[in-house]
Structure formats: structure tokens, C-alpha cells
Design a protein around this motif. Structure first.
Motif, mmCIF file in Angstrom:
data_model
loop_
_atom_site.group_PDB
_atom_site.id
_atom_site.type_symbol
_atom_site.label_atom_id
_atom_site.label_comp_id
_atom_site.label_asym_id
_atom_site.label_seq_id
_atom_site.Cartn_x
_atom_site.Cartn_y
_atom_site.Cartn_z
ATOM 1 N N GLN A 81 44.088 38.238 127.546
ATOM 2 C CA GLN A 81 42.877 37.996 129.018
ATOM 3 C C GLN A 81 41.322 36.693 128.394
ATOM 4 O OE1 GLN A 81 41.585 42.449 129.580
ATOM 5 N NE2 GLN A 81 42.335 42.014 131.825
ATOM 6 N N ILE A 82 41.290 36.174 128.752
ATOM 7 C CA ILE A 82 40.122 35.513 128.257
ATOM 8 C C ILE A 82 39.022 35.680 129.245
ATOM 9 C CG2 ILE A 82 39.366 33.157 127.696
ATOM 10 C CD1 ILE A 82 41.385 34.208 125.683
ATOM 11 N N VAL A 83 37.870 36.414 129.144
ATOM 12 C CA VAL A 83 36.597 36.649 129.640
ATOM 13 C C VAL A 83 35.875 35.009 129.687
ATOM 14 C CG1 VAL A 83 35.089 38.016 130.222
ATOM 15 C CG2 VAL A 83 36.981 38.846 129.126
ATOM 16 N N MET A 84 35.668 34.380 131.315
ATOM 17 C CA MET A 84 34.981 32.824 130.598
ATOM 18 C C MET A 84 33.940 32.805 132.095
ATOM 19 S SD MET A 84 38.623 30.923 130.915
ATOM 20 C CE MET A 84 37.246 29.174 129.322
ATOM 21 N N ASN A 86 45.013 43.535 125.052
ATOM 22 C CA ASN A 86 44.676 45.314 125.143
ATOM 23 C C ASN A 86 43.515 45.953 125.382
ATOM 24 O OD1 ASN A 86 47.699 45.253 126.077
ATOM 25 N ND2 ASN A 86 47.602 45.080 123.144
ATOM 26 N N ARG A 87 42.331 44.578 125.946
ATOM 27 C CA ARG A 87 41.553 45.495 125.793
ATOM 28 C C ARG A 87 40.663 45.563 125.260
ATOM 29 N NH1 ARG A 87 40.129 47.228 131.411
ATOM 30 N NH2 ARG A 87 38.511 49.000 130.012
ATOM 31 N N ARG A 88 40.954 44.993 124.027
ATOM 32 C CA ARG A 88 39.667 45.031 123.001
ATOM 33 C C ARG A 88 39.456 43.576 122.838
ATOM 34 N NH1 ARG A 88 39.980 49.946 120.254
ATOM 35 N NH2 ARG A 88 41.707 51.692 121.506
ATOM 36 N N PHE A 89 38.243 43.528 121.863
ATOM 37 C CA PHE A 89 37.604 42.442 121.101
ATOM 38 C C PHE A 89 38.309 41.814 120.294
ATOM 39 C CE2 PHE A 89 34.189 42.002 123.780
ATOM 40 C CZ PHE A 89 33.778 42.956 124.632
ATOM 41 N N THR A 90 39.208 40.707 120.359
ATOM 42 C CA THR A 90 39.727 39.939 119.199
ATOM 43 C C THR A 90 39.239 39.356 117.920
ATOM 44 O OG1 THR A 90 40.529 38.198 119.964
ATOM 45 C CG2 THR A 90 41.934 39.733 120.558
#
Length: 248
Positions: free
Chosen positions: A3-6, A31-35
């Protein structure tokens, strides 16, 4: 799941009136974790920014005058978002601007190379989600921060990357429920739950179990009650405790 939160900042509110993107921010989750991967870019819109827009985001014409134009950053941006689920607050606004920019780019290049968003990415609108979860309430990003105890005290003006980071925390808090609880209290889990630190165990010193035995009068009242049960029901399962009575 990637996912990309934009978030974007723009010269005005409607691309159909020629308004353009001037800032893009994105935060990657897998998977709902910050990379740790982010995307941030200021853009020269090749037009004036409306005064009302500057009051909101604080980005002036002078600030973006020497930034690259959209065509110069489009391919890198596309590689960052392609195939991901885009998580955006009031998604139709941002997606509309992205599609407008890609249409202009494709027209200049002479062929449809990039976009539209809906054909290459799924989109989750957190504003729509918030309205479904909290009908009749304020669901701006600031209101959601307050509702979910997300710290946005450093947010004075809008900024695309800052708003993306805040929205990521809000989104995880909105959708995490108990599955987001970090039993280890790790930094990663803490961020995912909007500041929760996991389970705090209470170390309580053990104390001996106190056993209170009935008095003679209480035993006699108990026997009388059992006799009444036998007379009315014909039997009494408390009879099995007779041996315990005899040990008193």
C-alpha cells in the motif's frame, strides 16, 4: 499487500480549470507495516498558484519555480505507485489530479504510456471509510487524529509527505482493531497502533489463600436446609458432601 499512503498539494481545486499538482508525498506499507520507503517531490506546475491554495499549504510560486515539471518525475512516480493499493483521504480529488497529469503527459509524448490510476492501482478512500465508520461526525484528517489520539501537533500547514505519514497512522488505527496489538511493545507495533505500547503486565506479590470454615451454627442451618430439600425432592446431591461434614 503493498500500500502507498498518498497526498498531493495543488495550485487550486479543479484540474478541469487547468490546475496542477505542485507536491506529492507517499509512504509505503507492506502487510500493514512501514517499510521506510517514501516518495516526496515538489513540482513546477507551469502556472500560477492561487492565493487561496497558498493559504492552505504555504507553497508559493517562488518555492516551486526551479523544481522539475511533472513530465520529468512521472516515470519515477509511476514505478513507485504501480500495482499498489493507494490509500488517500478524499481519493477522488487526488486521483483526479493524477489522471489529469498523466493525460497531459501522454498527449505530449504522443501515446498513452502512463495511467489512468484505476487501471493499474486499487484505491482506498479513507474519507469514505471514515464516514461509514463515524456517520454524522467530522471526518477531516485533523478530526480523525483527535478521535484516534494521533499526534499532529507539528502540522501547522498542509504538506504532502507530512499528511501522508499522519494519514498512515490514522488508517492503521482505524482499521487495525485488536489485530494491530503488539505483544512485544516494539517500536514498529507501537506506530501501527497509533501509540499503543502493547500489554503491560502487573507484577503482584503472591498472597496465601485464606480459607474460612463455617461455624457450628452455620453447619446446623445447612443440615436443616438439606433435610427440607430431601423431603420435597426425594433426594439431594449435597449428600455426597456428607463425608466432608463429618470431617468438620
Amino acid at each position: 499487500m503493498r500500500q502507498i499512503v498518498m497526498d498531493t498539494e495543488t495550485t487550486g481545486i479543479d484540474p478541469r480549470e487547468g490546475h496542477r499538482i505542485i507536491e506529492i508525498g507517499g509512504v509505503e506499507l507492506i502487510n500493514r507495516r512501514f517499510t521506510g520507503r517514501t516518495y516526496h517531490q515538489y513540482i513546477n506546475p507551469e502556472r500560477e498558484i492561487e492565493a487561496e491554495a497558498i493559504e492552505i499549504h504555504g507553497i508559493t510560486n517562488q518555492r516551486v519555480a526551479n523544481e522539475p515539471v511533472f513530465a520529468q518525475i512521472a516515470d519515477e512516480l509511476w514505478e513507485f505507485i504501480r500495482g499498489a493499493q493507494l490509500v488517500i483521504h478524499n481519493a477522488p480529488f487526488d486521483v483526479g489530479f493524477f489522471d489529469h497529469e498523466f493525460r497531459l503527459l501522454n498527449a505530449a509524448r504522443g501515446e498513452p504510456l502512463l495511467g489512468p490510476i484505476a487501471e493499474h492501482c486499487s484505491v482506498l478512500d479513507t474519507l469514505k471509510l471514515a464516514r461509514e465508520m463515524h456517520p454524522g461526525q467530522r471526518n477531516s484528517l485533523d478530526a480523525l487524529c483527535k478521535r484516534y489520539a494521533i499526534d499532529n501537533g507539528h502540522r501547522v500547514l498542509h504538506g504532502a509527505l507530512l499528511d501522508s505519514e499522519i494519514l498512515a497512522d490514522v488508517y492503521l488505527a482505524m482499521t487495525g482493531g485488536q489485530t494491530a496489538l503488539s505483544l512485544a511493545g516494539s517500536e514498529e507495533g507501537s506506530r501501527e497502533t497509533g501509540g499503543a505500547s502493547g500489554i503491560r503486565r502487573i507484577d503482584r506479590a503472591a498472597t496465601p489463600l485464606v480459607v474460612l470454615r463455617p461455624s457450628d451454627a452455620e453447619w446446623e442451618a445447612h443440615r436443616q436446609r438439606l433435610d427440607q430439600i430431601r423431603q420435597s425432592a426425594g433426594q439431594c446431591h449435597w449428600d455426597a458432601l456428607g463425608s466432608a461434614e463429618n470431617t468438620h
